[in-house]
Design an enzyme around this catalytic site. Structure first.
Site, mmCIF file in Angstrom:
data_model
loop_
_atom_site.group_PDB
_atom_site.id
_atom_site.type_symbol
_atom_site.label_atom_id
_atom_site.label_comp_id
_atom_site.label_asym_id
_atom_site.label_seq_id
_atom_site.Cartn_x
_atom_site.Cartn_y
_atom_site.Cartn_z
ATOM 1 N N CYS A 219 57.400 41.224 -6.201
ATOM 2 C CA CYS A 219 57.070 42.274 -7.155
ATOM 3 C C CYS A 219 55.669 42.822 -6.920
ATOM 4 O O CYS A 219 55.361 43.283 -5.838
ATOM 5 C CB CYS A 219 57.255 41.760 -8.583
ATOM 6 N N LYS B 28 55.780 32.989 -5.595
ATOM 7 C CA LYS B 28 54.846 34.037 -6.009
ATOM 8 C C LYS B 28 53.505 33.433 -6.397
ATOM 9 O O LYS B 28 53.440 32.476 -7.175
ATOM 10 C CB LYS B 28 55.440 34.830 -7.186
ATOM 11 N N GLU C 153 64.141 40.146 -6.363
ATOM 12 C CA GLU C 153 63.501 39.078 -7.116
ATOM 13 C C GLU C 153 64.473 38.527 -8.156
ATOM 14 O O GLU C 153 65.183 39.278 -8.822
ATOM 15 C CB GLU C 153 62.262 39.660 -7.805
#
Length: 529
Positions: free
Chosen positions: A393, A344, A268
């Site tokens: 994540c 995300k 990330e």
């Protein structure tokens, strides 16, 4: 559960507030890296025993103490992000962790108060009711206010005999089964007749043995893919330092050049910039580093999934994963706009999205890009005969959000988690997050490949087994082969259709039935029960 038949010193101590607080702390040892799943059942049994005869107010206090001990010891590492990297005063950072645990603990306080009010003094019903109340608290923590289900109790059973239930009922179903096991075990602490103890033993044995008698293969292979998972090991204190940016940019080119797999995956925000801030020349250098490996006929086509930000100040920045195909032999760069892009979707409160009214708190900390935009796409990236679904994540904590990716004709065959846990140090957080990936792998029978900044960079197969892993806090490239899978587990089918509503309905139905039973006259207790 019935009133204890004996009143020994041990029984009284296990029902005390200090014992319950200690049991909550011990609960954390059931998760990775310890993986003492059996300890969770004993820990929860202490709480079930302590609340067996408690009045609603005391039961609420005991449930809250248990949760605070568990959650503070389970995610104390949030202190590191707030103090070490956010610059928050140690006292304020400590207070923030405790306040978060205390607020989340209110779910468990309410659950235990409800249990104390509705219990029927009928052993079978009360065991079921206690588990339903516990399940309700876990669901509330995972769903309300975007949810924060970190170390939900079911994750302890990514290993051990109860893991076989995961493809059928998922992590929250495991929360309920663990609670049933613990509540039945609490009956042993309370004494009782031989008949009652025999029944308890049979129930626990059935929970542990039954899934192993059921079908356990729901997916099939889609072939293999050679992958290279990068772990740059960039210290968080220099991650967003503009004076150290050149070192990171050159380091990524070097690691891409060293990678040998067909698909290279970066962590990330491996590039702590937006795509528009990168020059075409640098993008071409990245593509040039992905040239096919000389002499390796198995890797004729190469690509990378690069973590960076997409967007601008006006529209907002999206924490994204962008596909980077290998450049032409002349080094010409292809259009970034034509490449695959995933943003995300499930953002972390305070770290990536600021809840209304809390900007003052975030301003106390020096966290870059603390208020981000949300991604929209859920499509998988097709490459090398596989369909790869990125998860940025802690998105992989929310199986209910990603289940649509594993059903239907275009279902993903591999999950790709990219993370940067350097914000939170080394201890507990890396292993806990890896355990969540293991649970997703078991639930959906999909492999998970993980590329992280400082750890845990690893490959998890569709059975939840870690087949390869880099040591934490080291710079390296994990070369591995992953086997894609396609097909639908029972859990994936019902979760995609109904969401978590079946579990919510079960919990509410049990509570409602217990309330009805509680209004009926109670039969006299059995002798010795």
């Amino acid at each position: 559960m019935r009133r204890p038949a004996s009143d020994t010193a041990l029984s009284r101590w296990l029902a005390s507030a200090p014992a319950v607080l200690l049991a909550g702390i011990v609960h954390t040892l059931s998760f990775s890296p310890f993986e003492w799943w059996w300890l969770q059942l004993l820990s929860l049994a202490v709480l079930a025993h302590a609340t067996a005869t408690a009045a609603p107010r005391r039961a609420a206090m005991l449930g809250w103490l248990y949760a605070v001990g568990w959650l503070v010891s389970g995610f104390w590492w949030l202190y590191i992000s707030m103090h070490d990297f956010g610059g928050l005063h140690p006292a304020l950072a400590t207070l923030a962790v405790v306040v978060l645990a205390a607020l989340l603990g209110l779910y468990y306080a309410a659950a235990m108060a409800l249990w104390a009010r509705l219990r029927t003094d009928r052993a079978g019903w009360d065991v079921t009711l206690w588990a339903a109340c516990w399940l309700g608290a876990e669901l509330a923590r995972g769903l309300v206010f975007t949810g924060f289900p970190w170390i939900a109790s079911g994750y302890a059973h990514a290993v051990g005999p109860l893991a076989a239930w995961a493809p059928w009922i998922g992590v929250y179903g495991l929360c309920a089964l663990a609670a049933v096991s613990a509540a039945t075990a609490a009956l042993w602490l309370q004494g009782g007749s031989l008949r009652l103890r025999s029944t308890v033993s049979a129930v626990v044995a059935a929970l542990f043995l039954a899934p192993h008698l059921l079908p356990d293969q729901f997916t099939r292979s889609t072939g293999t893919l050679q992958v290279s998972l990068l772990q740059p090991n960039v210290p968080q204190e220099i991650k967003f330092d503009p004076d150290r940016l050149t070192l990171q940019l050159h380091g990524l080119v070097r690691q891409l050049s060293e990678a040998r797999g067909a698909l290279v995956v970066t962590p990330e925000s491996v590039l702590p910039l937006s795509r528009d801030q990168l020059s075409d020349g640098y993008w071409a250098a990245l593509q040039g580093a992905l040239q096919p490996v000389a002499g390796d006929a198995a890797v004729s086509e190469r690509a990378a999934l690069i973590g960076l930000f997409v967007g601008d100040e006006a529209a907002g920045y999206v924490n994204s994963v962008v596909a980077l195909p290998a450049g032409a032999t002349n080094g010409a760069a292809s259009s970034a706009e034509a490449s695959y892009r995933y943003g995300k979707r499930h953002l972390l409160p305070f770290g990536e999205i600021i809840p209304p009214g809390f900007h003052w708190f975030v301003r106390l900390m020096n966290i870059p890009l603390a208020d981000q935009a949300r991604g929209q796409s859920t499509e998988a990236y097709a490459f090398g005969g596989q369909r790869l679904r990125p998860l940025v994540c802690y998105e992989d904590l929310f199986g209910e959000d990603i289940v649509s990716s594993v059903v239907g004709p275009q279902a993903a065959t591999v999950f790709v988690n990219v993370s940067n846990l350097a914000w939170f140090g080394r201890w507990l957080v890396q292993d806990q997050h890896l355990q969540f990936s293991q649970m997703r792998a078991i639930e959906f029978q999909r492999p998970v490949i993980r590329s992280t900044n400082t750890g845990a960079t690893a490959v998890v197969d569709h059975r939840g087994q870690v087949t390869a892993r880099l040591p934490p806090l080291t710079t390296g490239v994990l070369e591995a082969t992953v086997e894609g899978r396609v097909g639908e587990t029972p859990y994936a089918r019902w979760l995609a259709t109904f969401g978590l509503w079946p579990l919510i309905a079960v919990a509410l139905t049990i509570a409602g039935t217990a309330a009805f039973i509680g209004r009926r006259p109670r039969p006299p207790a059995e002798p010795g029960a």
